[in-house]
Scaffold this motif. Structure first.
Motif, PDB file in Angstrom:
ATOM      1  N   LEU A 108      15.025 -66.381 -26.782  1.00  0.00           N
ATOM      2  CA  LEU A 108      14.142 -65.216 -26.840  1.00  0.00           C
ATOM      3  C   LEU A 108      14.954 -63.934 -26.952  1.00  0.00           C
ATOM      4  N   MET A 109      16.000 -63.848 -26.117  1.00  0.00           N
ATOM      5  CA  MET A 109      16.820 -62.629 -26.117  1.00  0.00           C
ATOM      6  C   MET A 109      17.402 -62.392 -27.507  1.00  0.00           C
ATOM      7  N   ARG A 110      17.942 -63.431 -28.088  1.00  0.00           N
ATOM      8  CA  ARG A 110      18.602 -63.243 -29.374  1.00  0.00           C
ATOM      9  C   ARG A 110      17.585 -62.918 -30.466  1.00  0.00           C
ATOM     10  N   SER A 111      16.479 -63.630 -30.445  1.00  0.00           N
ATOM     11  CA  SER A 111      15.462 -63.373 -31.461  1.00  0.00           C
ATOM     12  C   SER A 111      14.888 -61.965 -31.318  1.00  0.00           C
ATOM     13  N   ILE A 112      14.640 -61.558 -30.070  1.00  0.00           N
ATOM     14  CA  ILE A 112      14.103 -60.210 -29.864  1.00  0.00           C
ATOM     15  C   ILE A 112      15.109 -59.183 -30.350  1.00  0.00           C
ATOM     16  N   ASN A 139      15.614 -54.871 -36.633  1.00  0.00           N
ATOM     17  CA  ASN A 139      15.058 -54.624 -37.963  1.00  0.00           C
ATOM     18  C   ASN A 139      13.836 -53.714 -37.892  1.00  0.00           C
ATOM     19  N   LEU A 140      12.999 -53.957 -36.888  1.00  0.00           N
ATOM     20  CA  LEU A 140      11.823 -53.109 -36.748  1.00  0.00           C
ATOM     21  C   LEU A 140      12.223 -51.678 -36.413  1.00  0.00           C
ATOM     22  N   MET A 141      13.319 -51.530 -35.645  1.00  0.00           N
ATOM     23  CA  MET A 141      13.773 -50.186 -35.270  1.00  0.00           C
ATOM     24  C   MET A 141      14.180 -49.412 -36.523  1.00  0.00           C
ATOM     25  N   ILE A 142      14.908 -50.078 -37.408  1.00  0.00           N
ATOM     26  CA  ILE A 142      15.323 -49.403 -38.651  1.00  0.00           C
ATOM     27  C   ILE A 142      14.089 -49.028 -39.463  1.00  0.00           C
ATOM     28  N   LEU A 143      13.141 -49.960 -39.526  1.00  0.00           N
ATOM     29  CA  LEU A 143      11.906 -49.689 -40.275  1.00  0.00           C
ATOM     30  C   LEU A 143      11.177 -48.488 -39.670  1.00  0.00           C
ATOM     31  N   ALA A 144      11.026 -48.504 -38.337  1.00  0.00           N
ATOM     32  CA  ALA A 144      10.321 -47.408 -37.668  1.00  0.00           C
ATOM     33  C   ALA A 144      11.051 -46.089 -37.875  1.00  0.00           C
ATOM     34  N   ALA A 145      12.389 -46.148 -37.840  1.00  0.00           N
ATOM     35  CA  ALA A 145      13.173 -44.927 -38.017  1.00  0.00           C
ATOM     36  C   ALA A 145      12.970 -44.363 -39.426  1.00  0.00           C
ATOM     37  N   PHE A 146      12.940 -45.259 -40.419  1.00  0.00           N
ATOM     38  CA  PHE A 146      12.702 -44.808 -41.800  1.00  0.00           C
ATOM     39  C   PHE A 146      11.329 -44.149 -41.926  1.00  0.00           C
ATOM     40  N   ASP A 157       1.018 -43.738 -26.471  1.00  0.00           N
ATOM     41  CA  ASP A 157       2.354 -44.236 -26.797  1.00  0.00           C
ATOM     42  C   ASP A 157       2.581 -45.606 -26.148  1.00  0.00           C
ATOM     43  N   LEU A 158       2.293 -45.651 -24.833  1.00  0.00           N
ATOM     44  CA  LEU A 158       2.487 -46.897 -24.085  1.00  0.00           C
ATOM     45  C   LEU A 158       1.696 -48.038 -24.695  1.00  0.00           C
ATOM     46  N   LEU A 159       0.461 -47.736 -25.070  1.00  0.00           N
ATOM     47  CA  LEU A 159      -0.424 -48.733 -25.646  1.00  0.00           C
ATOM     48  C   LEU A 159       0.230 -49.331 -26.900  1.00  0.00           C
ATOM     49  N   LEU A 160       0.730 -48.437 -27.751  1.00  0.00           N
ATOM     50  CA  LEU A 160       1.360 -48.893 -28.990  1.00  0.00           C
ATOM     51  C   LEU A 160       2.616 -49.712 -28.682  1.00  0.00           C
ATOM     52  N   TRP A 161       3.373 -49.268 -27.688  1.00  0.00           N
ATOM     53  CA  TRP A 161       4.608 -49.986 -27.338  1.00  0.00           C
ATOM     54  C   TRP A 161       4.294 -51.413 -26.917  1.00  0.00           C
ATOM     55  N   LEU A 162       3.236 -51.542 -26.112  1.00  0.00           N
ATOM     56  CA  LEU A 162       2.877 -52.889 -25.659  1.00  0.00           C
ATOM     57  C   LEU A 162       2.504 -53.768 -26.851  1.00  0.00           C
ATOM     58  N   ILE A 163       1.781 -53.182 -27.802  1.00  0.00           N
ATOM     59  CA  ILE A 163       1.396 -53.964 -28.980  1.00  0.00           C
ATOM     60  C   ILE A 163       2.643 -54.362 -29.778  1.00  0.00           C
ATOM     61  N   VAL A 164       3.546 -53.387 -29.945  1.00  0.00           N
ATOM     62  CA  VAL A 164       4.795 -53.684 -30.663  1.00  0.00           C
ATOM     63  C   VAL A 164       5.556 -54.808 -29.956  1.00  0.00           C
ATOM     64  N   LEU A 165       5.599 -54.732 -28.632  1.00  0.00           N
ATOM     65  CA  LEU A 165       6.313 -55.753 -27.863  1.00  0.00           C
ATOM     66  C   LEU A 165       5.709 -57.127 -28.110  1.00  0.00           C
ATOM     67  N   ASN A 166       4.380 -57.160 -28.141  1.00  0.00           N
ATOM     68  CA  ASN A 166       3.737 -58.452 -28.362  1.00  0.00           C
ATOM     69  C   ASN A 166       4.013 -58.963 -29.772  1.00  0.00           C
ATOM     70  N   VAL A 167       4.047 -58.058 -30.730  1.00  0.00           N
ATOM     71  CA  VAL A 167       4.363 -58.471 -32.099  1.00  0.00           C
ATOM     72  C   VAL A 167       5.767 -59.058 -32.157  1.00  0.00           C
ATOM     73  N   ILE A 168       6.703 -58.419 -31.461  1.00  0.00           N
ATOM     74  CA  ILE A 168       8.074 -58.934 -31.452  1.00  0.00           C
ATOM     75  C   ILE A 168       8.121 -60.325 -30.825  1.00  0.00           C
ATOM     76  N   ALA A 169       7.390 -60.496 -29.711  1.00  0.00           N
ATOM     77  CA  ALA A 169       7.367 -61.807 -29.059  1.00  0.00           C
ATOM     78  C   ALA A 169       6.826 -62.849 -30.026  1.00  0.00           C
TER      79      ALA A 169
END
Lengths: 359, 142, 434
Positions: free
Chosen positions: A85-89, A95-102, A242-254
């Protein structure tokens, strides 16, 4: 809820945190058609936090070296509890961070939010994006697998076409003439120490600037009648969203980590022939593909060198936009620049798609 | 109870459960796993008091079996114990004085060189290092 | 004529073209050396190079000949004096000129040098010098001595003028080329008619396990004709010696067979050891179906429920053991493959599978003991390893499902938090008057 109030009171007596809360309450987020883009900075920040946490945790088991690197990641993925899990996350979130930053960068660009007084915020943000890309590039090699090994070979090769300093730069980066275990050590040091340090420093500045300046408002916002310029308190209304979105993002990553676990591939063998389908990471694909399209020779210099020079120039121009876009600085609409931006976005998308379609 | 405090309780309770499980997962992650740290570059194959002279043992070396051979003079040699014919695991035969493959009677001498039977190539040799009482075997540096 | 016939074969034509290209390359790259050689070779090569067809052929081909490479000139074999300026002088029978040797003379013609260890020692001390002697013991050699010009002598197999060492892939006697080389005569019904020999050996061999390995898979370790029949002393292996011939490579099988009760029974019936079950030339790749009492079984040739029933029972039992392990190997394989397809790390399970496959190979070899107990021992070891492989594979699959359960659990908590946050946001928004 008495406990929380008492805790706030306790801290306030000693650290005056009520000031901070008041500051947060006073800070407001303008509400308009484009408000949704305000969230991407926060998402990038959240993904960076995930990167720091999972990155530190991976360091507990990761070992660098041509043999150990691959084996230790295999060990993390197969033996360590939640290691998969750690490695996959870590990989997905990177990758998502780069996308979000762009996305964050382009939203700021099209809103012209870099205009005075936010020039320095833009500069720090752009530098953060560069370091983010550097983190991606260096991190990609760390598992020392076949694809990463050859992609790094190709990727670092590009530095060699930089005029004059190309060769020494390549040697500096690779720690030798070729991609070797020495390169792995270097990339490891850069990935876990130098870049994170720079990133955190710049991030602190970036966030400080944002807090001092408040949220940027669209051009012409202040000229609009007061009943049309609605806003929302940053704390707690916007922060909760913000928190709400973060939780959703976290679930997507999982979800991604479980259904599309990041593969480890084959261990790198420097003497093996390059496997088919050597591709850079997707965020470098448009540059890679553009360089491939260029003819071998343009006038008196090689196509690659020309491409690198043009890219370099474009990046510098992009970086210093706030200083030459006088129109936006005066609070006027700059349509021409919008078309430039649109062209850049389309160029990146088309080249990336072509890069994958043609391979 | 007011609606507001009800939501607050549920929310903080949920966050507490979530944080708890995240922290529990991290602790589980940090507890060393049962299997020893895998290390293909160097494997502890035996201890110095384990092998008599002129004998050998099989150990796991990454994906493959390895053969640690103690020579008559007390020295050690190690090979990847995979026959170069059909990938059976080879063994040391004291009576013959050779490394032997049970599948098709392939034979390798004590230097791992194919001397009889179908194997077309010598065995891959590994490096032996003795640290204190432990014998480590590693891939040779190319 | 012979020249045209030679060129009518595409392979030969291709070889000749290759040779010609090489020649031109060498000629261009090495003009001065060529000049020097010309001087040395002057008479024979210079004259023959001007001639046509049959008389030119020796020159073109000899350039690639091992003898040429070692510096042996035409007169080394043909006698005469290749350094003499005049053709009549160089081909003077008084100077020992032989010209074209008669097939009956060729063995001694080559043997002049090749049977002399002092002479051969100058070039290659490791090369044997007993070829002529051995040849004389072979059927080819005996008939040659009796005056049969059709049987193979040195040049039939090694070629004329373009003789290359056996290790050269272009040599007619390179292991990959041997079967076809022997087949030029032995598969020609017209040629073989007077000897009353079958001509299907090559076809059978090419279909058999050895032929496929050598001719299709290019495994030079696989036997060609000469590995069983001998080279220069070629003879058909007799019934008594066939097990020894096969046993040179299949050592375990031979040992087990010789220790088995079948050894004595076969000798009594004058049955050859290996080929009774495995055939010769068209040796099929053995499968488990060959063992047992099924329709493809070879055991049934001698053993039925009523005729020699003890062997029938043993065959049935051995087959049962083999089937058990083969089946278990497949199921263990599929468990591990499933785990690996689910993206799980199955390194340890695969390590165990290796042992299972090895046990299966060993159990199949053990069939040659014709002792069900010995087969069972090997099979049991394999079953043990298979159990472990399956355990590890299933553990990995269980782990895969654990990850999905974990995701479900975490999604549940996160969804609950998201829901609560939405309520909280609505509540806060209402309170702050938005």
């Amino acid at each position: 809820m008495g406990a929380i109030n008492r805790a706030i009171h306790y801290l306030d007596e000693r650290l005056q945190i009520q000031q901070l809360i008041d500051f947060g309450k006073k800070k407001s987020v303008p509400l308009h058609r484009e408000t949704v883009w305000y969230y991407f900075g926060g998402v990038t920040l959240f993904l960076f936090i995930i990167q720091v946490i999972t990155g530190i945790l991976l360091l507990f088991y990761y070992r660098t070296g041509p043999e150990e690197a691959y084996e230790s990641i295999r060990f993390i993925m197969s033996e360590v509890r939640f290691g998969w899990l750690m490695r996959s996350i870590h990989s997905w979130s990177a990758n998502l961070m780069i996308l979000a930053a762009f996305i964050h960068m382009f939203s700021v660009f099209f809103a012209k939010a870099y205009r005075k007084p936010r020039e320095l915020t833009w500069i720090t943000g752009m530098l953060l994006l560069f370091i983010g890309l550097g983190l991606g590039f260096t991190g990609y090699l760390l598992p020392w697998n076949e694809l990463a090994f050859f992609a790094t070979k190709v990727g670092t090769d590009i530095f060699s076409v930089v005029p004059v300093i190309g060769e020494p730069l390549l040697r500096l980066l690779r720690g030798g003439e070729e991609v070797t275990p020495a390169t792995l050590s270097r990339f490891f040091g850069i990935h876990v120490a130098i870049f994170p340090l720079l990133f955190v420093g710049l991030l602190a500045l970036h966030l400080l600037f944002v807090q001092r300046q408040g949220m940027s408002e669209p051009i012409g916002w202040n000229e609009m009648p007061p009943d049309k310029t609605k806003s929302m308190p940053f704390f707690p209304n916007f922060l909760l969203r913000d928190l709400l979105l973060w939780l959703i993002v976290l679930n997507v990553i999982a979800l991604l980590a479980v259904f599309f676990p990041w593969e480890l591939g084959e261990k790198a063998d420097p003497f093996a022939p390059a496997p088919e389908g050597i591709k850079p990471e997707w965020y470098f694909m448009f540059m890679y593909q553009t360089l491939k399209f260029l003819p071998a020779k343009v006038l008196f210099i090689s196509g690659e060198t020309l491409g690198i020079l043009v890219f370099g120039l474009a990046v510098v121009l992009w970086l210093i936009i706030p200083f030459w876009d006088r129109k936006s600085a005066r609070g006027e609409k700059n349509r021409a620049l919008n078309y430039v931006g649109l062209f850049v976005v389309l160029f990146i998308i088309v080249m990336t798609v072509l890069g994958y379609a043609l391979h | 109870m007011k609606r507001r405090s009800f939501i607050n309780v549920l929310l903080s309770g949920g966050i507490a459960v979530w944080l708890g499980s995240v922290i529990a997962s991290i602790i589980a992650y940090l507890l060393p796993p049962e299997a020893a740290v895998s290390d293909a570059s160097s494997v502890k194959a035996a201890t110095t008091d384990e092998l008599e002279p002129d004998s050998a043992k099989i150990f796991q070396f990454g994906k493959k079996p390895g053969l640690l051979l103690r020579l008559e003079d007390g020295g050690y040699r190690a090979f990847v114990a995979v026959c170069t014919h059909l990938s059976c695991t080879v063994q040391y035969r004291k009576d013959m004085g050779v490394i032997w493959c049970a599948c098709h009677n392939g034979k390798f001498n004590k230097k791992g060189i194919n001397i009889a039977g179908p194997p077309p190539k010598p065995l891959d040799e590994l490096e032996v290092h003795i640290r204190g009482e432990d014998i480590f075997v590693s891939k040779p540096v190319t | 004529m012979r020249c045209i016939k030679y060129l009518s074969k595409p392979l030969n034509l291709a070889l000749l073209v290759v040779a010609a290209v090489c020649l031109v390359t060498v000629a261009i790259g090495n003009l001065s050396a060529q000049e020097e050689l010309k001087k040395e070779e002057s008479t024979c090569i210079n004259c023959h190079a001007e001639l046509e067809d049959e008389l030119l052929e020796p020159v073109t081909r000899f350039r690639h000949d091992i003898h040429y490479e070692k510096g042996i000139a035409c007169d080394g074999c043909h006698g005469g004096d290749s350094s003499a300026e005049d053709a009549d002088e160089s081909m003077d029978p008084d100077k020992g000129f032989i010209g074209v040797p008669d097939p009956l003379e060729i063995p001694s013609f080559c043997g002049k040098c090749h049977s002399s260890s002092t002479y051969m020692g100058k070039f290659n001390p490791a090369l044997p010098v007993d070829q002529e002697k051995k040849y004389r013991t072979s059927l080819h050699g005996k008939r040659n001595a009796e005056g049969d010009r059709k049987v193979a002598q040195c040049a039939s197999c090694h070629g004329i003028h373009g003789i290359r060492p056996a290790g050269d892939p272009l040599s007619k006697v390179h292991p990959l080329n041997v079967p076809e080389m022997c087949a030029t005569c032995h598969s020609d019904p017209g040629y073989m008619k007077s000897y009353e020999l079958p001509t299907d050996q090559y076809r059978k061999y090419a279909e058999g396990v050895h032929g496929v390995a050598l001719l299709q898979n290019k495994e030079t370790g696989a036997p060609a004709c000469n590995d069983c029949h001998g080279n220069h002393g070629a003879v058909p292996p007799g019934v008594a010696s066939i097990a020894f011939v096969c046993g040179n490579c299949h050592v375990n099988n031979m040992r087990l067979f010789n220790e088995s009760p079948l050894k004595a029974a076969f000798s009594e019936l004058h049955l050859p050891g290996c080929e009774t079950c495995h055939n010769y030339h068209d040796i099929p790749k053995p499968t488990d179906a060959v063992v047992g009492v099924g329709p493809e079984s070879v055991c049934r040739d001698c053993h039925t429920e009523t005729k020699r029933p003890a062997g029938y029972r043993v065959a049935k039992e051995i087959r049962k053991h083999l089937d058990t392990l083969a089946e278990r190997t497949r199921s263990a394989d599929s468990v591990v493959v499933e785990a690996s397809q689910r993206g799980m790390d199955v390194l340890d399970a695969e390590y165990r599978l290796k042992d299972v496959r090895q046990a299966l190979i060993e159990a199949r070899t053990m069939v040659h003991s014709f002792d069900a107990g010995m087969v069972k021992d090997k099979v049991d070891a394999g079953l043990e390893a298979a159990k472990e492989a399956v355990r590890l594979g299933e553990k990995a699959i269980a782990n895969y499902y654990f990850r999905r359960k974990w995701l479900g659990f975490s999604t549940l908590i996160l969804s609950f938090l998201v829901l609560m946050l939405i309520f909280k946001i609505r509540e806060v928004d209402r309170r702050t008057g938005r």
